[in-house]
Design a protein around this motif. Structure first.
Motif, mmCIF file in Angstrom:
data_model
loop_
_atom_site.group_PDB
_atom_site.id
_atom_site.type_symbol
_atom_site.label_atom_id
_atom_site.label_comp_id
_atom_site.label_asym_id
_atom_site.label_seq_id
_atom_site.Cartn_x
_atom_site.Cartn_y
_atom_site.Cartn_z
ATOM 1 N N PHE A 82 57.457 16.480 24.209
ATOM 2 C CA PHE A 82 56.986 17.068 25.454
ATOM 3 C C PHE A 82 56.352 18.400 25.105
ATOM 4 N N VAL A 83 55.370 18.798 25.868
ATOM 5 C CA VAL A 83 54.840 20.138 25.771
ATOM 6 C C VAL A 83 55.308 20.870 27.029
ATOM 7 N N SER A 84 56.033 21.949 26.829
ATOM 8 C CA SER A 84 56.579 22.708 27.943
ATOM 9 C C SER A 84 55.704 23.922 28.225
ATOM 10 N N VAL A 85 55.295 24.067 29.485
ATOM 11 C CA VAL A 85 54.548 25.238 29.927
ATOM 12 C C VAL A 85 55.380 25.906 31.013
ATOM 13 N N ARG A 86 55.847 27.108 30.712
ATOM 14 C CA ARG A 86 56.720 27.833 31.635
ATOM 15 C C ARG A 86 56.092 29.176 31.932
ATOM 16 N N GLY A 87 56.038 29.518 33.212
ATOM 17 C CA GLY A 87 55.465 30.800 33.604
ATOM 18 C C GLY A 87 56.233 31.411 34.746
ATOM 19 N N GLU A 92 49.896 30.200 39.274
ATOM 20 C CA GLU A 92 49.330 29.891 37.957
ATOM 21 C C GLU A 92 49.811 28.523 37.474
ATOM 22 N N ILE A 93 51.107 28.266 37.605
ATOM 23 C CA ILE A 93 51.666 26.981 37.172
ATOM 24 C C ILE A 93 51.076 25.851 38.007
ATOM 25 N N THR A 94 50.925 26.067 39.303
ATOM 26 C CA THR A 94 50.335 25.042 40.178
ATOM 27 C C THR A 94 48.890 24.757 39.777
ATOM 28 N N ALA A 95 48.141 25.784 39.421
ATOM 29 C CA ALA A 95 46.739 25.588 38.999
ATOM 30 C C ALA A 95 46.680 24.769 37.713
ATOM 31 N N TYR A 96 47.558 25.046 36.743
ATOM 32 C CA TYR A 96 47.599 24.244 35.523
ATOM 33 C C TYR A 96 47.950 22.798 35.857
ATOM 34 N N TRP A 97 48.933 22.623 36.732
ATOM 35 C CA TRP A 97 49.374 21.285 37.127
ATOM 36 C C TRP A 97 48.215 20.492 37.720
ATOM 37 N N GLU A 98 47.498 21.112 38.633
ATOM 38 C CA GLU A 98 46.390 20.418 39.289
ATOM 39 C C GLU A 98 45.341 19.952 38.285
ATOM 40 N N LYS A 99 45.053 20.774 37.296
ATOM 41 C CA LYS A 99 44.057 20.395 36.292
ATOM 42 C C LYS A 99 44.600 19.326 35.333
ATOM 43 N N LEU A 100 45.832 19.517 34.863
ATOM 44 C CA LEU A 100 46.417 18.533 33.944
ATOM 45 C C LEU A 100 46.604 17.171 34.597
ATOM 46 N N MET A 121 56.701 16.878 35.829
ATOM 47 C CA MET A 121 56.460 16.215 34.553
ATOM 48 C C MET A 121 55.375 15.172 34.738
ATOM 49 N N LEU A 122 54.439 15.136 33.789
ATOM 50 C CA LEU A 122 53.380 14.135 33.833
ATOM 51 C C LEU A 122 52.969 13.752 32.422
ATOM 52 N N THR A 123 52.336 12.586 32.324
ATOM 53 C CA THR A 123 51.712 12.152 31.081
ATOM 54 C C THR A 123 50.216 12.212 31.317
ATOM 55 N N ASP A 124 49.526 13.072 30.539
ATOM 56 C CA ASP A 124 48.095 13.256 30.772
ATOM 57 C C ASP A 124 47.292 12.061 30.290
ATOM 58 N N ARG A 125 46.012 12.106 30.517
ATOM 59 C CA ARG A 125 45.149 10.970 30.200
ATOM 60 C C ARG A 125 45.032 10.703 28.706
ATOM 61 N N VAL A 129 52.953 14.094 27.107
ATOM 62 C CA VAL A 129 53.874 14.388 28.202
ATOM 63 C C VAL A 129 54.001 15.905 28.345
ATOM 64 N N TRP A 130 53.736 16.393 29.551
ATOM 65 C CA TRP A 130 53.808 17.822 29.874
ATOM 66 C C TRP A 130 54.904 18.061 30.891
ATOM 67 N N VAL A 131 55.670 19.139 30.681
ATOM 68 C CA VAL A 131 56.676 19.609 31.624
ATOM 69 C C VAL A 131 56.258 21.018 32.014
ATOM 70 N N LEU A 132 56.006 21.247 33.290
ATOM 71 C CA LEU A 132 55.621 22.568 33.778
ATOM 72 C C LEU A 132 56.700 23.075 34.717
ATOM 73 N N ASP A 133 57.056 24.359 34.579
ATOM 74 C CA ASP A 133 58.021 24.921 35.509
ATOM 75 C C ASP A 133 57.841 26.418 35.626
#
Length: 140
Positions: A82-87, A92-100, A121-125, A129-133
């Motif tokens: 998983f790639v974790s993006v925490r902010g 900011e996190i919502t903007a990353y989520w929308e793009k990913l 959590m999502l699996t990109d195209r 697998v990305w986990v944002l929080d």
């Protein structure tokens, strides 16, 4: 002395497209070196593929990627990492989520969780697998 962890992603022919996509999400600069650039072309199909690449952004985002050469075994795998993006900033996190989430499969929609004001959590195209929080007292 400090240690920095950078996620390294392995692809077979999609590394450049993935790096460009992640740069469009997180900003920063893309750097790409091909097999041809370093004079290490074992298979002509690999010549323009990425032997080393990265996205490095001023906001702290850093990811590296390469295309596994044709002569080596490679399996995209399922949930290998998983790639974790925490902010700290929910916007900011919502903007990353929308793009990913463009072309992604969402496992857990971005929303409140017991341990964080926002989590998803999502699996990109590209199969990553990305986990944002958003940081809270439980995950700081």
């Amino acid at each position: 002395m400090s240690v920095t962890t950078t996620t390294h992603l392995n692809f077979r022919g999609d590394a450049r497209a993935a790096l460009e996509f992640y740069q469009s999400v997180f900003g920063g600069h893309v750097a790409v070196v091909t097999y041809k650039d370093v004079g290490n072309v074992q298979d002509p199909a690999d010549a323009d593929r990425v032997t080393w690449g990265q996205v490095l952004a001023g906001n702290g985002f850093h990811v590296m990627a390469y295309d596994v050469p044709s002569g080596m075994p490679w399996d995209r795998g399922e949930n290998a990492f998983f790639v974790s993006v925490r902010g700290e900033d929910p916007e900011e996190i919502t903007a990353y989520w929308e793009k990913l989430s463009d072309g992604a499969t969402v496992a857990q929609p971005l929303g409140p969780a017991q341990w964080a004001p926002l989590y998803g959590m999502l699996t990109d195209r590209f199969g990553v697998v990305w986990v944002l929080d958003v940081v809270s007292e439980y995950n700081a």
